[in-house]
Design a protein around this motif. Sequence first.
Motif, PDB file in Angstrom:
ATOM      1  N   GLU A 444       0.838  -1.204   0.000  1.00 39.07           N
ATOM      2  CA  GLU A 444       0.000   0.000   0.000  1.00 39.07           C
ATOM      3  C   GLU A 444       0.871   1.252   0.000  1.00 39.07           C
ATOM      4  O   GLU A 444       1.848   1.355   0.749  1.00 39.07           O
ATOM      5  CB  GLU A 444      -0.895   0.009   1.243  1.00 39.07           C
ATOM      6  CG  GLU A 444      -1.727   1.277   1.397  1.00 39.07           C
ATOM      7  CD  GLU A 444      -2.435   1.359   2.733  1.00 39.07           C
ATOM      8  OE1 GLU A 444      -2.979   2.438   3.052  1.00 39.07           O
ATOM      9  OE2 GLU A 444      -2.419   0.347   3.472  1.00 39.07           O
ATOM     10  N   VAL A 445       0.517   2.214  -0.859  1.00 43.06           N
ATOM     11  CA  VAL A 445       1.179   3.514  -0.860  1.00 43.06           C
ATOM     12  C   VAL A 445       0.448   4.394   0.150  1.00 43.06           C
ATOM     13  O   VAL A 445      -0.689   4.822  -0.087  1.00 43.06           O
ATOM     14  CB  VAL A 445       1.173   4.159  -2.255  1.00 43.06           C
ATOM     15  CG1 VAL A 445       1.803   5.555  -2.187  1.00 43.06           C
ATOM     16  CG2 VAL A 445       1.922   3.293  -3.250  1.00 43.06           C
ATOM     17  N   LEU A 446       1.090   4.647   1.270  1.00 41.80           N
ATOM     18  CA  LEU A 446       0.449   5.411   2.340  1.00 41.80           C
ATOM     19  C   LEU A 446       0.362   6.889   1.989  1.00 41.80           C
ATOM     20  O   LEU A 446      -0.685   7.523   2.150  1.00 41.80           O
ATOM     21  CB  LEU A 446       1.223   5.216   3.643  1.00 41.80           C
ATOM     22  CG  LEU A 446       0.612   5.848   4.890  1.00 41.80           C
ATOM     23  CD1 LEU A 446      -0.712   5.168   5.233  1.00 41.80           C
ATOM     24  CD2 LEU A 446       1.576   5.756   6.072  1.00 41.80           C
ATOM     25  N   HIS A 447       1.483   7.445   1.516  1.00 43.22           N
ATOM     26  CA  HIS A 447       1.533   8.856   1.119  1.00 43.22           C
ATOM     27  C   HIS A 447       2.394   8.989  -0.126  1.00 43.22           C
ATOM     28  O   HIS A 447       3.358   8.229  -0.304  1.00 43.22           O
ATOM     29  CB  HIS A 447       2.163   9.728   2.218  1.00 43.22           C
ATOM     30  CG  HIS A 447       1.439   9.726   3.525  1.00 43.22           C
ATOM     31  ND1 HIS A 447       0.095  10.013   3.636  1.00 43.22           N
ATOM     32  CD2 HIS A 447       1.877   9.482   4.793  1.00 43.22           C
ATOM     33  CE1 HIS A 447      -0.268   9.940   4.905  1.00 43.22           C
ATOM     34  NE2 HIS A 447       0.801   9.624   5.632  1.00 43.22           N
ATOM     35  N   GLU A 448       2.088   9.978  -0.961  1.00 45.76           N
ATOM     36  CA  GLU A 448       2.973  10.289  -2.077  1.00 45.76           C
ATOM     37  C   GLU A 448       2.850  11.768  -2.438  1.00 45.76           C
ATOM     38  O   GLU A 448       1.801  12.390  -2.236  1.00 45.76           O
ATOM     39  CB  GLU A 448       2.693   9.410  -3.289  1.00 45.76           C
ATOM     40  CG  GLU A 448       1.351   9.589  -3.960  1.00 45.76           C
ATOM     41  CD  GLU A 448       1.203   8.686  -5.181  1.00 45.76           C
ATOM     42  OE1 GLU A 448       2.202   8.065  -5.589  1.00 45.76           O
ATOM     43  OE2 GLU A 448       0.095   8.611  -5.718  1.00 45.76           O
ATOM     44  N   HIS A 449       3.961  12.324  -2.922  1.00 50.29           N
ATOM     45  CA  HIS A 449       4.021  13.726  -3.341  1.00 50.29           C
ATOM     46  C   HIS A 449       4.812  13.849  -4.630  1.00 50.29           C
ATOM     47  O   HIS A 449       5.859  13.199  -4.777  1.00 50.29           O
ATOM     48  CB  HIS A 449       4.731  14.587  -2.277  1.00 50.29           C
ATOM     49  CG  HIS A 449       3.988  14.736  -0.987  1.00 50.29           C
ATOM     50  ND1 HIS A 449       4.276  13.974   0.120  1.00 50.29           N
ATOM     51  CD2 HIS A 449       2.978  15.572  -0.625  1.00 50.29           C
ATOM     52  CE1 HIS A 449       3.473  14.338   1.121  1.00 50.29           C
ATOM     53  NE2 HIS A 449       2.679  15.298   0.688  1.00 50.29           N
ATOM     54  N   GLN A 450       4.338  14.686  -5.530  1.00 47.80           N
ATOM     55  CA  GLN A 450       5.126  15.074  -6.703  1.00 47.80           C
ATOM     56  C   GLN A 450       6.124  16.133  -6.254  1.00 47.80           C
ATOM     57  O   GLN A 450       5.727  17.150  -5.664  1.00 47.80           O
ATOM     58  CB  GLN A 450       4.228  15.633  -7.796  1.00 47.80           C
ATOM     59  CG  GLN A 450       3.213  14.643  -8.352  1.00 47.80           C
ATOM     60  CD  GLN A 450       3.882  13.462  -9.040  1.00 47.80           C
ATOM     61  OE1 GLN A 450       3.621  12.308  -8.683  1.00 47.80           O
ATOM     62  NE2 GLN A 450       4.742  13.736  -9.999  1.00 47.80           N
ATOM     63  N   VAL A 451       7.387  15.891  -6.509  1.00 53.87           N
ATOM     64  CA  VAL A 451       8.428  16.801  -6.038  1.00 53.87           C
ATOM     65  C   VAL A 451       9.372  17.182  -7.170  1.00 53.87           C
ATOM     66  O   VAL A 451       9.396  16.538  -8.227  1.00 53.87           O
ATOM     67  CB  VAL A 451       9.244  16.158  -4.890  1.00 53.87           C
ATOM     68  CG1 VAL A 451       8.375  15.938  -3.661  1.00 53.87           C
ATOM     69  CG2 VAL A 451       9.869  14.843  -5.343  1.00 53.87           C
ATOM     70  N   GLU A 452      10.153  18.220  -6.900  1.00 54.63           N
ATOM     71  CA  GLU A 452      11.167  18.680  -7.843  1.00 54.63           C
ATOM     72  C   GLU A 452      12.519  18.697  -7.143  1.00 54.63           C
ATOM     73  O   GLU A 452      12.598  18.740  -5.903  1.00 54.63           O
ATOM     74  CB  GLU A 452      10.819  20.076  -8.358  1.00 54.63           C
ATOM     75  CG  GLU A 452       9.515  20.124  -9.148  1.00 54.63           C
ATOM     76  CD  GLU A 452       9.185  21.534  -9.613  1.00 54.63           C
ATOM     77  OE1 GLU A 452       9.453  22.502  -8.862  1.00 54.63           O
ATOM     78  OE2 GLU A 452       8.656  21.678 -10.729  1.00 54.63           O
ATOM     79  N   ALA A 453      13.566  18.673  -7.923  1.00 56.37           N
ATOM     80  CA  ALA A 453      14.917  18.698  -7.358  1.00 56.37           C
ATOM     81  C   ALA A 453      15.076  19.906  -6.438  1.00 56.37           C
ATOM     82  O   ALA A 453      14.692  21.024  -6.788  1.00 56.37           O
ATOM     83  CB  ALA A 453      15.947  18.747  -8.479  1.00 56.37           C
ATOM     84  N   GLY A 454      15.638  19.661  -5.265  1.00 54.63           N
ATOM     85  CA  GLY A 454      15.851  20.731  -4.297  1.00 54.63           C
ATOM     86  C   GLY A 454      14.748  20.878  -3.276  1.00 54.63           C
ATOM     87  O   GLY A 454      14.921  21.567  -2.264  1.00 54.63           O
ATOM     88  N   ASP A 455      13.589  20.245  -3.521  1.00 53.52           N
ATOM     89  CA  ASP A 455      12.525  20.277  -2.518  1.00 53.52           C
ATOM     90  C   ASP A 455      12.978  19.539  -1.258  1.00 53.52           C
ATOM     91  O   ASP A 455      13.844  18.653  -1.310  1.00 53.52           O
ATOM     92  CB  ASP A 455      11.254  19.621  -3.051  1.00 53.52           C
ATOM     93  CG  ASP A 455      10.563  20.431  -4.141  1.00 53.52           C
ATOM     94  OD1 ASP A 455      10.963  21.597  -4.351  1.00 53.52           O
ATOM     95  OD2 ASP A 455       9.634  19.904  -4.784  1.00 53.52           O
TER      96      ASP A 455
END
Length: 738
Positions: A444-455
């Motif tokens: 199960e994927v509990l949490h996910e975020h789209q991120v960018e380099a340096g975040d």
Amino acid sequence: MTQSDNPDIVYTKVDEAPELASASFLPIIQRFASAAGVSVGTRDISLAGRIIAAFPEALSETQRQSDDLAALGALVKTPDANVIKLPNISASVPQLVAAVTELQSQGYDLPDYPEAPGTDTERAIRARYDAIKGSAVNPVLREGNSDRRAAAAVKNYAQANPHRMGHWAADSKTSVATMSSGDFRSNEKSATLSEAATARIELVDADGSVKVLKDAIDYPAGTVVDATFMSAKALDAFLSDQVAATKDAGVLFSIHLKATMMKVSDPILFGHAVKAFLKPVFETYGDDLKAAGANPNSGLGSLLESVTTSPKAAEIRAAIDVAMAENPPLYMVNSDKGITNLHVPSDVIIDASIPALIRAGGKGWGPDGKEADTNCVIPDSSYAAVYDEAINDCKKNGALDPSTAGTVQNVGLMAQKAEEYGSHPTTFEIPSDGTVRMVLDNGEVLHEHQVEAGDIWRSASTRQAPIEDWVQLAIDRQALENCQAIFWLDETRAHDAELLKYVRPLLAKAGVEDKFQILAPRDATRASFDTIRKGGTSIAVTGNVLRDYLTDLFPILELGTSAKMLSIVKLMNGGGLFETGAGGSAPKHVQQLVEENHLRWDSLGEFCALGESLKYLAQVKGNAKAKVLGDAVDLATQGILDQNKSPSRKVGEPDNRDSHYYFALYWAQALAAQTADADLASHFAPVAKALSENEATIVAELAAAQGSPADIGGYYHADNAKTAGIMRPSATLNTIIH
């Protein structure tokens, strides 16, 4: 200092001013405690001690020392724990590097701290050092939740002898600026696990490749698990806007972070602030700065030092001077020495810096050596509203009056590394664009975020047992105080909404829903100020970070300092941890001692913790004599306050050593006069007599020590013999307390 293998009370060896004070005070404690059959030993949790313990293979047999933090970590999980914990350094990278350098100069063959590790060996060394950085001590020792309040004697004294408060003008331009999107608060996700699970944190790049950032994270059933991130682009845009807005407003620019406790995230945020303030310099000379080893995360001071090695040193320095001149003036840490808000990440810590500014009427020191209004920049909006509302309240109602103000106590959730503290090992600066996922062992994927380099991405967790213990502690405290009590929780915030799923049913089960309010931090701040302005008492029931922030904010306004707080941690497995206040370890106090042999550190927090520790020992060990000692400590503490024997700030006036002498005098007199234990009364009668009859001699010997530089043999790793000589200069007192 002596060390017993299994002492009744453990008194921690720490850093800076508290450790200097210990050299004077601990012999007194051990002498008095021994009369009740109570042993008091020490464990070294200082920054230098933790460094030495981490590299035994690099050191000689005589240099090696045990891992006392690990030993204490085991002790606080047992019913036998009785620990007095003094404030220790929560090291930023510059402090860690400075401590290593000092130890190396003393002959310790320690490896350098690898700023940019390139080999497996360097990465292994870096990992060992990183385990020492930041709040490495507190999560290990705090196996219970926090009960912090001003002792009655301390509060009464503060009202009778109010400290100076700055004037607040209704038209003050001082304000708080924070992000409205893209920050940790706005990106937060939270969930409560219905069953035990193991998780991994992974970064899935745009091409589908997976990099595991952290694996094998175990969570028991009922754990609240959070995840969030700070957008680097949003942060940079916000900081650039604030530099411009500050200049337009004609006020000082200041950034307020927690680069010690939040040891991963906040130094990075600090580095972004340095780059935003010197944006033209980094745009033109970014490659040159990198080649010179300049790391903006370590602050402007480190950057300026690194620049001296660059072939373009003069050119870069001139560009920095131009940028500094064109930007708004900086809030100063030390305007006389040119140390700015951006010089060292550990110099401006939010929970101390903003309360001090509020106490001063919203004024900060500028580079011209004059006070001015300030833009207080707090990037993450999670708790910025607390400070914003406090400032708004003072603009509307004027400065708080310490002579009439009530008090805000705190019950804080912190046990078992609870909540969103940035010192946890699940914070990462993201290396490439992609998706960060928390994946449970069942897929199960509990949490996910789209991120960018340096975040900056981070996760934290809070276990069920500490939450339940925290709520019960709040119920118990409210019943004792019968006063206003507020859970500082925002139901619109993901993490707080999960906590409320525990809090509300537990309050209902106990039948005390009507005894508590549940308010978002801004509203809770307003309600608390309203209460204490009327002389009332409020209990702030908060999470970990707010526990830290509020136990500086309100004590600094009420008492003038947070170092005088009574801080009790009822450990979940039994045992007690008694912290000596919420204050830091006072590096400026050390500087004054070294320059003038005057230590202005106030040991009132140590006095309060000692009394509670002795009374707790009496309760659990059935040692009636320890109870007599503890009760007498309370009388001695009251004597210090009533007779105004706390340390002065100025050389040539009584200092920390004088207060210890008078504490010993009042403690001995209280013991000699009590009727509960004839043996103790008889034992301490001659001690009290000797301390009293020799008062003039002892005070003169202590005064004679002041005025000249003091050599303690090191800053982070002082020489014990030299320190003892400096801190125990009265031969007469030493003979009596032998």
